[in-house]
Write an enzyme that holds these catalytic residues in place. Structure first.
Site, mmCIF file in Angstrom:
data_model
loop_
_atom_site.group_PDB
_atom_site.id
_atom_site.type_symbol
_atom_site.label_atom_id
_atom_site.label_comp_id
_atom_site.label_asym_id
_atom_site.label_seq_id
_atom_site.Cartn_x
_atom_site.Cartn_y
_atom_site.Cartn_z
ATOM 1 N N LYS A 44 0.815 -1.207 0.000
ATOM 2 C CA LYS A 44 0.000 0.000 0.000
ATOM 3 C C LYS A 44 0.852 1.262 0.000
ATOM 4 O O LYS A 44 0.405 2.345 -0.363
ATOM 5 C CB LYS A 44 -0.887 0.040 1.266
ATOM 6 N N GLU A 100 7.795 2.509 -5.932
ATOM 7 C CA GLU A 100 7.884 1.974 -4.559
ATOM 8 C C GLU A 100 8.160 3.134 -3.595
ATOM 9 O O GLU A 100 8.885 4.081 -3.929
ATOM 10 C CB GLU A 100 9.031 0.944 -4.525
ATOM 11 N N ASP A 104 13.945 -1.668 1.134
ATOM 12 C CA ASP A 104 14.726 -2.058 2.307
ATOM 13 C C ASP A 104 15.580 -3.268 1.900
ATOM 14 O O ASP A 104 16.637 -3.117 1.296
ATOM 15 C CB ASP A 104 13.736 -2.371 3.439
ATOM 16 N N ARG A 166 0.229 6.619 7.705
ATOM 17 C CA ARG A 166 0.409 6.715 6.253
ATOM 18 C C ARG A 166 0.012 8.098 5.731
ATOM 19 O O ARG A 166 0.517 8.536 4.701
ATOM 20 C CB ARG A 166 -0.447 5.663 5.539
HETATM 21 C C1 PRP Z 1 6.985 -1.994 2.806
HETATM 22 C C2 PRP Z 1 7.294 -0.946 1.756
HETATM 23 C C3 PRP Z 1 7.898 -1.750 0.637
HETATM 24 C C4 PRP Z 1 8.582 -2.884 1.376
HETATM 25 C C5 PRP Z 1 10.053 -2.625 1.444
HETATM 26 O O1 PRP Z 1 5.805 -2.611 2.444
HETATM 27 O O2 PRP Z 1 6.126 -0.269 1.338
HETATM 28 O O3 PRP Z 1 6.929 -2.254 -0.243
HETATM 29 O O4 PRP Z 1 8.062 -2.921 2.716
HETATM 30 O O5 PRP Z 1 10.713 -3.656 2.112
HETATM 31 P P1 PRP Z 1 11.584 -4.729 1.338
HETATM 32 O O6 PRP Z 1 12.513 -3.994 0.410
HETATM 33 O O7 PRP Z 1 12.350 -5.394 2.461
HETATM 34 O O8 PRP Z 1 10.667 -5.655 0.616
HETATM 35 P P2 PRP Z 1 5.017 -3.578 3.439
HETATM 36 O O9 PRP Z 1 5.324 -4.993 3.041
HETATM 37 O O10 PRP Z 1 5.303 -3.205 4.854
HETATM 38 O O11 PRP Z 1 3.534 -3.266 3.044
HETATM 39 P P3 PRP Z 1 2.806 -1.831 2.934
HETATM 40 O O12 PRP Z 1 3.377 -1.134 1.718
HETATM 41 O O13 PRP Z 1 1.377 -2.191 2.792
HETATM 42 O O14 PRP Z 1 3.108 -1.060 4.198
#
Ligand code: PRP
Length: 181
Positions: A44, A100, A104, A166
Site C-alpha cells: 500500500k 515503490e 529495504d 500513512r
Molecule cells: C513496505 C514498503 C515496501 C517494502 C520494502 O511494504 O512499502 O513495499 O516494505 O521492504 P523490502 O525492500 O524489504 O521488501 P510492506 O510490506 O510493509 O507493506 P505496505 O506497503 O502495505 O506497508
C-alpha cells in the site's frame, strides 16, 4: 488525540519531499521514450508517492497496482513473498515503471520484477522514494531514487507502523517512547 507509544522525529519535510518528487519526475521525463508507460504502484505504501510523482511527471501514463505479501507488523518476513494482488493491464511490449515508497531488503521489488518480467514488457524500470541500500539482501536495480537513508524506521507519506501514520504529509523516524511523557 490518542496517546501513542511511539515518538516521531521529522526527517524529510513536505518541501523537501516536493523538491525530491520534482527532481525524480524530471529524471523520468528525460529518459522517457515516445510511448505511454504503464506505472505500477506497489501497495500500500507507494500510493502517496505515486500520486505526487505522476502529477509532477505531467505526461500521459496508464496506471495499475500490485501488492506483495507484507511484513504485516513484524520486521522480518515469515515466508517467501507472493504477489497477493496482480496488475490487470497487459504489459507485453510496454514500458513499465514500478513505483515503490521504500526499498529495504529489496524482497518485495525482487519478487515483483521477476513476476512482471515474465510478461515480456519492453522495459521495466523502478522509481523509489527512499532507498535503504545498506539493508539490501535481494539484488534490485533502482533507476530513480529520491532519498538515500541508512537509519531507522520511517513513517508518513504512505509509510506505516501497524497501518498508522500513512497520511502524514512528511516523513518521520519512529522510535518507541520510553516512560510516561
Ligand atoms: C513496505 C514498503 C515496501 C517494502 C520494502 O511494504 O512499502 O513495499 O516494505 O521492504 P523490502 O525492500 O524489504 O521488501 P510492506 O510490506 O510493509 O507493506 P505496505 O506497503 O502495505 O506497508
Amino acid at each position: 488525540m490518542n496517546r501513542t507509544s511511539e515518538h516521531l522525529t521529522l526527517l524529510v519535510s513536505e518541501k523537501q519531499i516536493a523538491d525530491t518528487v520534482r527532481r525524480v519526475a524530471a529524471e523520468i521525463r528525460r529518459d522517457a521514450k515516445e510511448t505511454t508507460p504503464v506505472c505500477v504502484g506497489i501497495l500500500k505504501g507507494a500510493f502517496v508517492f505515486m500520486a505526487d510523482l505522476l502529477r509532477a511527471l505531467g505526461e500521459p501514463v496508464e496506471l495499475d497496482f500490485a501488492r506483495v505479501s507484507s511484513y504485516a507488523d513484524s520486521d522480518s518476513p515469515v515466508s517467501e513473498p507472493v504477489v497477493e494482488h496482480d496488475i490487470s493491464l497487459d504489459i507485453e511490449g510496454r514500458d513499465v515503471l514500478l513505483i515503490e515508497d521504500i526499498v529495504d531488503t529489496g524482497r518485495s521489488l525482487a519478487c515483483l520484477v521477476e513476476h512482471l518480467s515474465a510478461r515480456s514488457p519492453r522495459s521495466l524500470k523502478i522509481a523509489a522514494l527512499v532507498d535503504k541500500r545498506t539493508r539490501r539482501q535481494f539484488r534490485v536495480r533502482l533507476d530513480y531514487v529520491g532519498i538515500i537513508f541508512e537509519g531507522g524506521f520511517l513513517v508518513g507519506y504512505g509509510m506505516d507502523f501497524a497501518e498508522r501514520y500513512r497520511n502524514l504529509p512528511a516523513i518521520y523516524e519512529l522510535r518507541p517512547r520510553h516512560g510516561d511523557q
